[in-house]
Write a protein that holds these residues in place. Structure first.
Motif, PDB file in Angstrom:
ATOM      1  N   LEU A 123       0.817  -1.203   0.000  1.00 43.36           N
ATOM      2  CA  LEU A 123       0.000   0.000   0.000  1.00 43.36           C
ATOM      3  C   LEU A 123       0.858   1.264   0.000  1.00 43.36           C
ATOM      4  O   LEU A 123       2.010   1.257   0.439  1.00 43.36           O
ATOM      5  CB  LEU A 123      -0.936  -0.001   1.212  1.00 43.36           C
ATOM      6  N   TRP A 124       0.270   2.353  -0.481  1.00 45.40           N
ATOM      7  CA  TRP A 124       0.929   3.666  -0.463  1.00 45.40           C
ATOM      8  C   TRP A 124       0.442   4.425   0.765  1.00 45.40           C
ATOM      9  O   TRP A 124      -0.740   4.761   0.852  1.00 45.40           O
ATOM     10  CB  TRP A 124       0.577   4.443  -1.731  1.00 45.40           C
ATOM     11  N   CYS A 125       1.340   4.675   1.708  1.00 50.82           N
ATOM     12  CA  CYS A 125       0.985   5.354   2.958  1.00 50.82           C
ATOM     13  C   CYS A 125      -0.234   4.694   3.616  1.00 50.82           C
ATOM     14  O   CYS A 125      -1.102   5.366   4.190  1.00 50.82           O
ATOM     15  CB  CYS A 125       0.709   6.838   2.712  1.00 50.82           C
ATOM     16  N   GLY A 126      -0.304   3.371   3.496  1.00 48.11           N
ATOM     17  CA  GLY A 126      -1.424   2.639   4.072  1.00 48.11           C
ATOM     18  C   GLY A 126      -2.716   2.740   3.283  1.00 48.11           C
ATOM     19  O   GLY A 126      -3.764   2.313   3.774  1.00 48.11           O
ATOM     20  N   ARG A 127      -2.647   3.269   2.064  1.00 50.87           N
ATOM     21  CA  ARG A 127      -3.854   3.469   1.238  1.00 50.87           C
ATOM     22  C   ARG A 127      -3.747   2.681  -0.068  1.00 50.87           C
ATOM     23  O   ARG A 127      -2.658   2.487  -0.620  1.00 50.87           O
ATOM     24  CB  ARG A 127      -4.043   4.958   0.917  1.00 50.87           C
ATOM     25  N   ASN A 128      -4.903   2.248  -0.555  1.00 50.36           N
ATOM     26  CA  ASN A 128      -4.982   1.568  -1.853  1.00 50.36           C
ATOM     27  C   ASN A 128      -5.259   2.609  -2.928  1.00 50.36           C
ATOM     28  O   ASN A 128      -6.194   3.403  -2.809  1.00 50.36           O
ATOM     29  CB  ASN A 128      -6.098   0.518  -1.840  1.00 50.36           C
ATOM     30  N   THR A 300      -5.850  17.991  -4.089  1.00 51.82           N
ATOM     31  CA  THR A 300      -6.089  16.750  -3.368  1.00 51.82           C
ATOM     32  C   THR A 300      -6.873  17.020  -2.090  1.00 51.82           C
ATOM     33  O   THR A 300      -6.853  18.137  -1.550  1.00 51.82           O
ATOM     34  CB  THR A 300      -4.757  16.052  -3.019  1.00 51.82           C
ATOM     35  N   THR A 301      -7.555  15.989  -1.629  1.00 47.95           N
ATOM     36  CA  THR A 301      -8.262  16.057  -0.347  1.00 47.95           C
ATOM     37  C   THR A 301      -7.416  15.475   0.781  1.00 47.95           C
ATOM     38  O   THR A 301      -7.889  15.371   1.911  1.00 47.95           O
ATOM     39  CB  THR A 301      -9.595  15.291  -0.437  1.00 47.95           C
ATOM     40  N   LEU A 302      -6.177  15.080   0.478  1.00 49.78           N
ATOM     41  CA  LEU A 302      -5.248  14.599   1.498  1.00 49.78           C
ATOM     42  C   LEU A 302      -4.626  15.815   2.186  1.00 49.78           C
ATOM     43  O   LEU A 302      -3.602  16.342   1.748  1.00 49.78           O
ATOM     44  CB  LEU A 302      -4.164  13.722   0.862  1.00 49.78           C
ATOM     45  N   LEU A 303      -5.240  16.286   3.249  1.00 49.14           N
ATOM     46  CA  LEU A 303      -4.861  17.564   3.860  1.00 49.14           C
ATOM     47  C   LEU A 303      -3.748  17.439   4.895  1.00 49.14           C
ATOM     48  O   LEU A 303      -3.092  18.447   5.200  1.00 49.14           O
ATOM     49  CB  LEU A 303      -6.093  18.198   4.523  1.00 49.14           C
ATOM     50  N   ASP A 304      -3.511  16.248   5.430  1.00 52.43           N
ATOM     51  CA  ASP A 304      -2.530  16.077   6.495  1.00 52.43           C
ATOM     52  C   ASP A 304      -1.126  15.990   5.905  1.00 52.43           C
ATOM     53  O   ASP A 304      -0.727  14.963   5.357  1.00 52.43           O
ATOM     54  CB  ASP A 304      -2.851  14.805   7.287  1.00 52.43           C
ATOM     55  N   LYS A 305      -0.362  17.064   6.033  1.00 47.76           N
ATOM     56  CA  LYS A 305       0.980  17.101   5.451  1.00 47.76           C
ATOM     57  C   LYS A 305       1.937  16.166   6.187  1.00 47.76           C
ATOM     58  O   LYS A 305       2.889  15.640   5.594  1.00 47.76           O
ATOM     59  CB  LYS A 305       1.537  18.530   5.482  1.00 47.76           C
ATOM     60  N   TYR A 308       0.949  12.713   4.604  1.00 45.69           N
ATOM     61  CA  TYR A 308       1.108  12.705   3.151  1.00 45.69           C
ATOM     62  C   TYR A 308       1.953  13.913   2.767  1.00 45.69           C
ATOM     63  O   TYR A 308       1.430  15.009   2.551  1.00 45.69           O
ATOM     64  CB  TYR A 308      -0.255  12.749   2.457  1.00 45.69           C
ATOM     65  N   SER A 309       3.250  13.710   2.682  1.00 44.90           N
ATOM     66  CA  SER A 309       4.157  14.821   2.396  1.00 44.90           C
ATOM     67  C   SER A 309       4.002  15.298   0.965  1.00 44.90           C
ATOM     68  O   SER A 309       3.427  14.600   0.098  1.00 44.90           O
ATOM     69  CB  SER A 309       5.605  14.404   2.649  1.00 44.90           C
ATOM     70  N   THR A 310       4.546  16.465   0.708  1.00 42.50           N
ATOM     71  CA  THR A 310       4.472  17.039  -0.639  1.00 42.50           C
ATOM     72  C   THR A 310       5.139  16.128  -1.659  1.00 42.50           C
ATOM     73  O   THR A 310       4.588  15.854  -2.729  1.00 42.50           O
ATOM     74  CB  THR A 310       5.142  18.428  -0.656  1.00 42.50           C
ATOM     75  N   LEU A 311       6.323  15.631  -1.332  1.00 41.31           N
ATOM     76  CA  LEU A 311       7.054  14.762  -2.264  1.00 41.31           C
ATOM     77  C   LEU A 311       6.329  13.443  -2.499  1.00 41.31           C
ATOM     78  O   LEU A 311       6.360  12.908  -3.617  1.00 41.31           O
ATOM     79  CB  LEU A 311       8.466  14.504  -1.736  1.00 41.31           C
ATOM     80  N   ILE A 313       3.066  12.959  -2.529  1.00 43.93           N
ATOM     81  CA  ILE A 313       1.936  13.200  -3.426  1.00 43.93           C
ATOM     82  C   ILE A 313       2.419  13.484  -4.843  1.00 43.93           C
ATOM     83  O   ILE A 313       1.836  12.992  -5.822  1.00 43.93           O
ATOM     84  CB  ILE A 313       1.068  14.352  -2.890  1.00 43.93           C
ATOM     85  N   VAL A 314       3.494  14.269  -4.977  1.00 42.58           N
ATOM     86  CA  VAL A 314       4.055  14.535  -6.308  1.00 42.58           C
ATOM     87  C   VAL A 314       4.533  13.229  -6.950  1.00 42.58           C
ATOM     88  O   VAL A 314       4.298  12.974  -8.129  1.00 42.58           O
ATOM     89  CB  VAL A 314       5.203  15.556  -6.214  1.00 42.58           C
ATOM     90  N   GLY A 315       5.188  12.393  -6.161  1.00 42.79           N
ATOM     91  CA  GLY A 315       5.635  11.102  -6.687  1.00 42.79           C
ATOM     92  C   GLY A 315       4.476  10.198  -7.062  1.00 42.79           C
ATOM     93  O   GLY A 315       4.548   9.466  -8.058  1.00 42.79           O
ATOM     94  N   LEU A 316       3.392  10.266  -6.271  1.00 43.18           N
ATOM     95  CA  LEU A 316       2.214   9.456  -6.584  1.00 43.18           C
ATOM     96  C   LEU A 316       1.596   9.883  -7.905  1.00 43.18           C
ATOM     97  O   LEU A 316       1.240   9.033  -8.735  1.00 43.18           O
ATOM     98  CB  LEU A 316       1.188   9.582  -5.456  1.00 43.18           C
TER      99      LEU A 316
END
Length: 455
Positions: A123-128, A300-305, A308-311, A313-316
């Motif tokens: 999983l990515w950061c515990g997410r599918n 994105t709705t992933l608000l917790d930096k 979910y860091s900036t890098l 999310i950019v990599g995702l």
């Protein structure tokens, strides 16, 4: 008839049934047939034989019905029983008797079965992660197809082909197709997406391009206990002056409800939207030579930096390109780009069979990768298909013990050649091989034939 059916069931269960026993077992097919209360006569092409023959047909490079019937004749001739006619009408009629709902349920079952194999380590950061995109498929120019899936309005009658728009959601982890929607050509991608949101599961993250980035969709996805990462739509201006800065080129902004109801929403759906939502905007540059896109703004709705860091999310979002490769595998590698059936209902059945076959190959890649500690998404789908087709005749004739050894060898061979990871690879968008210098068809063929006859 009973003996011939039993022989074919054994052949298919030993060849296709063994590699796909976990994803599409015979018991699951029979259960769906029972649930749908499908009644059929005792004939050679019952639903199970027809489905397996159809799957074998789309997996093969020669996708003609003649080739599919020839395989069935060869299976029966080997056992010295009465062989059926070489005429393809019985097989084609049997395919047409397959209900669309049967293929839809089997496709959904295959996707769900493969998703259940994913463990937390992948999983990515515990997410599918799910990826969404749209594409088109062409089909034969028949009256029925033209009526339901008209050709582009810019083409003259008789000079084009019916085209259907498809929307597909893929799993980023397994590569499997998990949702499908089929509509006419001029359907917007976001309309297709809204029909597929029900296939998302809580804690999923949906990844997509700018076509899906709308106020209502961000809210509705969040309402499903899911999150979204979309590229910002071009109609929204990009500025770093507004919003709460939480990092370099990273901020929280407030979006306000549109003043008027968008075309794709009903009045009730529009009234149910909140007056505002908070989203996260990440803005960055791409400095890789050859890339057409140089500036990207993500919403994105992933608000917790902290989580979910900036890098991250950019990599995702950089992996969003995988959906283009998945569509290319289905359309080009498997050959779904140009369909063969003559009626709209059969076209939809054919699309579902292609996606079912694609998921079956993905399950084989997943089994091979996890068995031999190789990333499943780095395996070649074309190579997997080649190895499977070459092993099928051996699996059909082997006894049970030897069949298991052959299956293990198949998994081992699939991981022999891993597709290299080539980040930032760029190639010129040109072709070297010249096409034939024939003019385009600008009139219906009947008119051109008359001109040749009178010339």
């Amino acid at each position: 008839m009973t003996l011939r059916v039993q022989i074919l069931k054994e052949k298919y269960s030993q060849s296709l049934g063994l590699p796909f026993k976990e994803l599409l077992p015979e018991t699951a097919i029979k259960q769906v047939i029972s649930e749908l209360k499908i009644k059929y006569k005792k004939r050679l092409f019952d639903p199970l034989i027809t489905l397996w023959a159809f799957l074998s047909q789309v997996l093969d490079t020669d996708k003609t019905c003649h080739n599919a019937v020839s395989k069935i004749i060869a299976h029966l001739a080997q056992e010295e029983v009465e062989v059926p006619s070489t005429d393809t009408s019985a097989y084609c009629q049997a395919r047409a008797r397959l209900p669309e709902e049967l293929l839809e349920k089997l496709f959904n079952f295959s996707a769900q079965s493969l998703e259940e194999k994913v463990t937390t380590e992948y999983l990515w950061c515990g997410r599918n992660i799910k990826v969404i995109d749209g594409s088109t498929v062409s089909m034969p120019d028949t009256v029925e197809n033209q009526k339901e899936y008209p050709q582009p309005s810019t083409q003259k009658p008789g000079c084009g082909f019916p085209i259907a728009k498809i929307g597909v959601i893929f799993s980023l982890l397994t590569g499997a197709a998990v949702a499908l929607c089929i509509d006419i050509l001029n359907t917007h991608d976001i309309k297709l997406a809204r029909k597929m949101y029900s296939f998302l599961k809580p804690n999923d993250v949906l990844l997509g391009d700018r076509a899906f980035c709308a106020y209502a969709d961000m809210f509705n996805i969040k309402k499903l206990d899911c999150d979204a990462v979309f590229r910002k739509h071009q109609s929204r201006t990009t500025t770093m002056r507004k919003g709460k800065i939480i990092g370099d080129c990273d901020k929280l902004v407030t979006w306000y409800k549109p003043k008027s109801c968008p075309k794709g929403l009903s009045k009730d759906e529009f009234d149910a939207l909140p007056s505002s939502i908070t989203v996260r905007e990440i803005y960055y540059y791409i400095v890789i030579p050859g890339f057409r896109t140089q500036q990207v703004s993500l919403i994105t709705t992933l608000l917790d930096k902290a989580t979910y860091s900036t890098l991250e999310i950019v990599g995702l979002y950089g992996k969003r390109w995988d959906v283009e490769l998945d569509l290319r595998h289905i359309k080009t590698t498997l050959g779904m780009d140009i369909l063969r059936c003559k009626t709209p209902s059969m076209e939809r059945i054919e699309i579902h069979v292609y996606l079912l076959a694609y998921n079956l190959l993905r399950s084989l890649m997943w089994s091979a990768g996890t068995t031999y500690n190789t990333p499943p998404n780095r395996l070649s789908l074309q190579g997997t298909r080649h190895h499977l087709l070459n092993f099928i005749p051996k699996l059909e004739t082997a006894d049970s013990k030897r069949r298991i050894r052959l299956y293990r060898s198949l998994l081992k061979i699939i991981v022999h050649k891993v597709v290299p990871d080539r980040p930032a690879r760029s190639e010129p968008r040109v072709t070297k091989r010249r096409p034939k210098a024939y003019p385009r068809l600008t009139k219906p063929r009947q008119e051109l034939r008359k001109q040749l006859q009178t010339a």
